[in-house]
Design an enzyme around this catalytic site. Structure first.
Site, PDB file in Angstrom:
ATOM      1  N   LYS A  26       0.846  -1.197   0.000  1.00 31.69           N
ATOM      2  CA  LYS A  26       0.000   0.000   0.000  1.00 31.69           C
ATOM      3  C   LYS A  26       0.883   1.250   0.000  1.00 31.69           C
ATOM      4  O   LYS A  26       1.913   1.293   0.682  1.00 31.69           O
ATOM      5  CB  LYS A  26      -0.908  -0.021   1.240  1.00 31.69           C
ATOM      6  CG  LYS A  26      -1.921   1.121   1.311  1.00 31.69           C
ATOM      7  CD  LYS A  26      -2.840   0.955   2.523  1.00 31.69           C
ATOM      8  CE  LYS A  26      -3.841   2.094   2.633  1.00 31.69           C
ATOM      9  NZ  LYS A  26      -4.753   1.925   3.799  1.00 31.69           N
ATOM     10  N   SER A  59      -9.742   2.618   3.140  1.00 32.42           N
ATOM     11  CA  SER A  59      -8.825   3.270   2.225  1.00 32.42           C
ATOM     12  C   SER A  59      -7.945   2.296   1.440  1.00 32.42           C
ATOM     13  O   SER A  59      -7.303   2.681   0.464  1.00 32.42           O
ATOM     14  CB  SER A  59      -7.916   4.219   3.004  1.00 32.42           C
ATOM     15  OG  SER A  59      -7.087   3.500   3.924  1.00 32.42           O
ATOM     16  N   SER A 107     -10.232   0.308   7.541  1.00 32.79           N
ATOM     17  CA  SER A 107      -9.713   0.399   6.174  1.00 32.79           C
ATOM     18  C   SER A 107      -9.051  -0.860   5.649  1.00 32.79           C
ATOM     19  O   SER A 107      -8.626  -0.900   4.497  1.00 32.79           O
ATOM     20  CB  SER A 107      -8.736   1.580   6.057  1.00 32.79           C
ATOM     21  OG  SER A 107      -9.437   2.795   6.118  1.00 32.79           O
TER      22      SER A 107
END
Length: 493
Positions: free
Chosen positions: A78, A159, A183
């Site tokens: 990420k 997210s 998230s």
């Protein structure tokens, strides 16, 4: 044998060690898959050369009889994790072009364990969002489609939406995520994969771009509970660089996996039965109870009376911490700088932050600055901190009568991109089931349970006591085995 890109972490690891394929073959297969899925916009930066380099090192290590835990396994990272020599932006314009001279502890541990890196995954800007629509680099699109014939692009959740979409599309076998208020778990539910949020402090936050420091926690996302256990072992551990890191031993979670829940009690929090919950969510929740009962567990009802205050408290605490953490992005030291002609220092600050931050980030900074301001701190932030303490006590009381909690992961299946963009409150409600455990710092897992009437994934969540990741994953494994979720998105990209 299945296509290499359809294999998970354990299958790649074991197949590589057994000589079924080389690490280079694995890296090439996934690099090709990443290149062929650009329409999903899962990656901000791809690093095929790093995946190949790690694969060649793994092949040499195997020949020498000295493989590491994740040798031969390529991963996605990420873009909230700083990666040495590779652009790391937190999906923001203000950090566009920033190349860290150091590695985050978590990504460093994975690379040291032999993993390769396929690239940096797209996300909501500064991890602020539940739909992956706030990224400066464009929306991530879920690989799933409704079965009603409509072609509306769907949210992969947020997210960690780039992570969830990439795993669901089989262009990475697994990847890192971060969870501040849900998230990891909500995007896992939206895309039919598994996500684990460990106990706060299990994984170091060093080198992770900060959103809310008392809530942020790294965790693994993959297509199975076993794969998450393998990754979490490599990611977790004490770190002198992080004052919130827990000095606790890292168990062998993979070896400890067991779906036998005899003697365990599963709590069903009555406050989680929210108004207007879709019937399909409620039905899956009841089915989850039956699956855990079949695994040997006893089902009991529990109460978490302050649950209804969790979301308001979170959206005071998290923006407050964000307003402090994001103050460092001022155009002076690194990242973007806007310097209008004749501007003084204050005007440069204002111009840089106005141009560099997206609307959602600005909204949360403004909320956070307001609740921390003189005259409002006690009325808002102090009260929210007190509510947080009450929520922790609710969980402590619940553990007196049960070992784990079973809840839905999200209040709906994936929604269409743009459906909630103009309604921040509706967007924030996506975290209604995940925020309480984040405020309490507890471990939780999201496991796919089935499909709704439109053919979209729905997830179940298990929450456990602090440091009981093993128990949480065991309960998740019991759900996974009984749900038998083998559905996948049909390739359209």
């Amino acid at each position: 044998m299945a296509d290499i890109i359809d294999l998970g972490v354990a299958e790649i690891r074991d197949g590589f060690r057994g000589g079924q394929f080389s690490a280079r073959e694995v890296a090439d297969a996934f690099n090709d898959a990443v290149a062929g899925a650009e329409a999903l916009n899962c990656f901000i930066v791809t690093t095929p050369e790093k995946a190949i380099k790690a694969a060649e090192e793994a092949d040499r290590a195997l020949a020498a009889g000295d493989v590491a835990a994740l040798s031969g396994v390529p991963l996605g990272i990420k873009d909230l994790f700083c990666t040495k020599g590779v652009q790391s932006t937190a999906a923001s314009h203000i950090l566009e072009g920033f190349v860290p001279p150091y590695e985050s502890t978590v990504s460093g541990k994975l690379l040291a364990a032999g993993a390769g890196m396929l690239g940096k995954l797209n996300m909501d800007q500064f991890a602020m969002g539940s739909s992956n629509e706030t990224s400066y680099f464009g929306n991530v699109i879920s690989p799933w489609k409704r079965n009603d014939g409509g072609n509306a692009p769907l949210s992969p959740g947020g997210s960690s939406g780039g992570t969830s979409a990439a795993i669901a599309a089989h262009i990475v076998p697994a990847a890192t995520g971060t969870d501040t208020g849900g998230s990891i778990r909500q995007p896992a539910a939206f895309t039919g994969i598994v996500g684990v949020k460990p106990t706060y402090g299990r994984c170091s936050r060093f080198g992770i771009v900060a959103f809310a420091s008392s809530l942020d926690q790294a965790g693994p996302m993959a297509r199975s509970v076993k794969d998450c256990a393998i990754l979490l072992e490599a990611m977790a551990g004490y770190d002198l660089h992080d004052a919130t890191s827990l000095d606790e031993p890292v168990p062998n979670w993979e070896a400890g996996l067991s779906s036998d829940l005899k003697g365990k009690k599963i709590g069903i929090p009555k406050e989680y039965r929210v108004d207007d919950m879709p019937e399909e969510i409620d039905a899956l929740w009841k089915q989850g109870e039956e699956w855990l009962r079949d695994a040997g567990a006893e089902i009991v009802e529990v109460s978490l009376p302050h649950t209804k205050y969790a979301l308001p408290a979170y959206y005071i605490i998290a923006p407050a911490e964000a307003s402090a953490n994001l103050a460092r992005y001022d155009g002076v030291r690194y990242g973007q700088r806007e310097l209008p002609e004749g501007a003084n220092l204050q005007e440069m600050y204002a111009a840089t932050r106005a141009a560099g931050f997206g609307d959602e980030v600005k909204r949360r900074i403004m909320i956070g600055t307001y609740v921390l301001s003189a005259g409002f701190y006690d009325a808002y932030y102090t009260q929210a901190a007190k509510v947080r303490t009450l929520i922790v006590r609710d969980f402590d009381a619940a553990w007196e009568s049960c070992d784990y909690l079973l809840t839905p992961t999200a209040p709906s299946a994936a929604f269409g991109l743009g459906d909630l963009s103009d309604d921040p409150i509706a967007m924030y409600l996506n975290d209604v089931f995940t925020v309480p455990s984040s405020l309490a710092g507890l471990p939780a897992i999201a496991v796919p349970g089935g499909l709704n009437g439109q053919g979209l994934p729905l997830g179940l969540q298990v929450i456990g006591k602090a440091l009981d990741e093993q128990g949480v994953m065991n309960a998740g494994l019991a759900l996974e085995e009984r749900a038998g979720f083998t559905h996948r998105a049909e390739k359209w990209w």
